[in-house]
Design a protein around this motif. Structure first.
Motif, mmCIF file in Angstrom:
data_model
loop_
_atom_site.group_PDB
_atom_site.id
_atom_site.type_symbol
_atom_site.label_atom_id
_atom_site.label_comp_id
_atom_site.label_asym_id
_atom_site.label_seq_id
_atom_site.Cartn_x
_atom_site.Cartn_y
_atom_site.Cartn_z
ATOM 1 N N LEU A 59 -7.721 -8.957 5.069
ATOM 2 C CA LEU A 59 -8.488 -9.786 4.203
ATOM 3 C C LEU A 59 -7.709 -9.937 3.005
ATOM 4 O O LEU A 59 -7.178 -9.418 2.326
ATOM 5 C CB LEU A 59 -9.673 -9.346 3.791
ATOM 6 N N LEU A 60 -7.693 -11.321 2.336
ATOM 7 C CA LEU A 60 -7.293 -11.852 1.256
ATOM 8 C C LEU A 60 -8.394 -12.153 0.363
ATOM 9 O O LEU A 60 -7.974 -12.065 -0.702
ATOM 10 C CB LEU A 60 -6.575 -13.157 1.560
ATOM 11 N N GLN A 79 -6.107 -4.775 1.499
ATOM 12 C CA GLN A 79 -6.674 -4.371 2.593
ATOM 13 C C GLN A 79 -5.854 -4.099 3.541
ATOM 14 O O GLN A 79 -4.748 -4.454 3.920
ATOM 15 C CB GLN A 79 -8.092 -5.777 3.446
ATOM 16 N N PRO A 80 -6.135 -3.018 4.660
ATOM 17 C CA PRO A 80 -5.273 -2.610 5.724
ATOM 18 C C PRO A 80 -5.204 -3.640 6.827
ATOM 19 O O PRO A 80 -6.104 -4.586 6.801
ATOM 20 C CB PRO A 80 -6.114 -1.347 6.070
ATOM 21 N N PHE A 240 3.485 -1.439 3.115
ATOM 22 C CA PHE A 240 2.364 -1.670 2.021
ATOM 23 C C PHE A 240 1.402 -2.652 2.328
ATOM 24 O O PHE A 240 1.468 -3.155 3.346
ATOM 25 C CB PHE A 240 3.265 -2.334 0.652
ATOM 26 N N ARG A 241 0.406 -2.880 1.567
ATOM 27 C CA ARG A 241 -0.850 -3.566 2.088
ATOM 28 C C ARG A 241 -0.539 -5.124 1.645
ATOM 29 O O ARG A 241 0.532 -5.270 0.837
ATOM 30 C CB ARG A 241 -2.003 -3.145 0.975
ATOM 31 N N SER A 242 -1.183 -5.946 2.156
ATOM 32 C CA SER A 242 -1.117 -7.270 2.225
ATOM 33 C C SER A 242 -1.154 -7.754 0.614
ATOM 34 O O SER A 242 -0.398 -8.907 0.503
ATOM 35 C CB SER A 242 -2.010 -8.063 3.056
ATOM 36 N N ASN A 243 -2.084 -7.390 -0.152
ATOM 37 C CA ASN A 243 -1.960 -7.619 -1.462
ATOM 38 C C ASN A 243 -1.242 -6.975 -2.470
ATOM 39 O O ASN A 243 -1.383 -7.340 -3.676
ATOM 40 C CB ASN A 243 -3.607 -7.613 -2.032
ATOM 41 N N ASP A 244 -0.381 -6.068 -2.099
ATOM 42 C CA ASP A 244 0.623 -5.365 -2.776
ATOM 43 C C ASP A 244 1.466 -6.482 -3.220
ATOM 44 O O ASP A 244 1.969 -7.204 -2.172
ATOM 45 C CB ASP A 244 1.181 -4.138 -2.297
ATOM 46 N N ARG A 259 -2.002 -2.145 -6.749
ATOM 47 C CA ARG A 259 -3.356 -2.161 -7.486
ATOM 48 C C ARG A 259 -4.244 -1.240 -6.931
ATOM 49 O O ARG A 259 -4.247 -0.951 -5.829
ATOM 50 C CB ARG A 259 -3.922 -3.595 -7.260
ATOM 51 N N SER A 260 -5.106 -0.706 -7.733
ATOM 52 C CA SER A 260 -6.297 0.297 -7.463
ATOM 53 C C SER A 260 -6.030 1.500 -6.442
ATOM 54 O O SER A 260 -6.207 1.351 -5.282
ATOM 55 C CB SER A 260 -7.404 -0.394 -6.859
ATOM 56 N N VAL A 261 -4.961 2.367 -6.782
ATOM 57 C CA VAL A 261 -4.570 3.429 -6.087
ATOM 58 C C VAL A 261 -4.736 4.681 -6.962
ATOM 59 O O VAL A 261 -4.255 4.612 -7.792
ATOM 60 C CB VAL A 261 -2.911 3.376 -5.798
#
Length: 357
Positions: A59-60, A79-80, A240-244, A259-261
């Motif tokens: 999800l973007l 998101q994963p 890494f996640r798609s939004n990293d 972000r947010s880790v």
């Protein structure tokens, strides 16, 4: 057939897209105009990844309508990658294909953005009315404009070899990372009874360097050296996640924005990537390793200072055996590093550059 005002509104959306340069605004503009055109209640935009034999999505962002206005929200937490469901898989079976299903009193529509086998996004829209086929075809044409604009953005902002973000995009993305870090700090100051499971987590900056890369180029040639860079970049996308945010800073150096880790999780995330590199079989070269240093984003510090902290942690990894992950704060707490004045960062970077050669 869609009414002329609806089609005109979609054409106006295409014109707005053609003038949009920021990536988040490209996503937002496409999703909002698509939602308004189909009079949807809410929509989801997914990134698509095909790693044979698996097709996955991440999800973007989401788009919600209250009837009068449409609002876009980025999936900032990242998101994963998840398997696609039958509807999403169905829309990906044709060039810019679309699929429709009814779920209760709502219609669910999915639109592939891209050619058969090459689609990189799926837009999913939920609404109370089933649109006509002509409206779906019109929206598919609009989404081609979205794809074209994204391709132009990639040409200007991606590294030509690895397709990761290039260095000139770093400053803009870093400003957003600082903003997210400030939200996390504000959340940390709340009383425990007011915190929720979804409150923002810290943000992090990591620096990655391929160990002994100069020897790879010297022993196997630059063609295989480039292949190593390509494989490492792909392992980054998978780890890494798609939004990293993943950057190639030049040569064999890469930068990661997270972000947010949570503080308890960040080392494991970077170490998972390090292990993926260590276990990968690189063509001709065989085994390759990388070293990583990371630092927590402090909104009070400049990008240069924060990069300097991550570089110091990376330098420690290089100096103490390579193929390892170290965090700046942990090294300071254990007495292995001390916080240096910003003026010394240039000297630190010079030392780091020297040891990498």
């Amino acid at each position: 057939m869609p009414s002329p005002p609806d089609v005109i509104a979609l054409l106006e959306g295409a014109e707005v897209l053609s003038r949009t340069r920021d990536l988040r605004d490209i996503f937002r503009t496409a999703a909002e105009h698509a939602m308004r055109f189909l009079e949807g209640s809410y929509g989801l935009l997914f990134a698509v990844r095909f790693t044979p034999p698996n097709l996955t999505v991440s999800l973007l962002g989401c788009c919600v309508s209250d009837g009068a206005e449409t609002f876009w929200d980025d999936a900032y937490g990242g998101q994963p990658w998840l398997p696609v469901d039958p509807l999403l898989a169905s829309c990906l079976e044709a060039d810019f294909g679309h699929a429709i299903s009814q779920e209760g009193d709502m219609w669910r529509l999915a639109f592939a953005v891209g050619a058969l086998g090459q689609a990189r996004w799926v837009l999913e829209i939920h609404g109370p009315v089933r649109p006509r086929e002509a409206a779906c075809q019109a929206l598919s044409l609009f989404l081609r404009c979205f794809e074209n604009q994204h391709q132009q953005w990639e040409y200007a902002n991606l590294d030509t070899l690895t397709r990761l973000l290039n260095r000139k995009t770093f400053d803009d993305d870093f400003e957003r990372l600082i903003a997210a870090a400030e939200l996390a700090e504000q959340a940390d100051k709340l009383p425990l009874e007011r915190r929720t499971a979804s409150h923002p987590q810290p943000c992090w900056l990591g620096v990655v360097d391929i160990d002994f890369f100069k020897k790879i180029n010297d022993n196997f040639g630059h063609l295989f050296g480039d292949e190593v860079l390509l494989r490492v970049a792909e392992l980054m996308r998978q780890s890494f996640r798609s939004n990293d945010k993943l950057f190639r800073f030049g040569g064999e150096e890469f930068v990661v924005m997270l972000r947010s880790v949570g503080e308890d999780d960040v080392r494991g995330i970077f170490d998972r990537f390090r292990l993926a590199v260590e276990r990968h079989d690189f063509p001709q070269v065989g085994r390759v390793a990388c070293s990583v240093g990371f630092a927590r984003i402090d909104p009070r510090l400049s990008p240069a200072d924060l990069l300097g902290r991550a570089d110091e942690a990376l330098y420690y990894s290089k100096r103490n055996g390579r193929n390892q992950v170290n965090g700046f704060d942990e090294l300071v707490m254990s007495g292995k590093l001390r916080i240096t004045a910003p003026a010394s960062q240039a000297l630190i970077q010079s030392d780091v550059d020297e040891i990498f050669l």
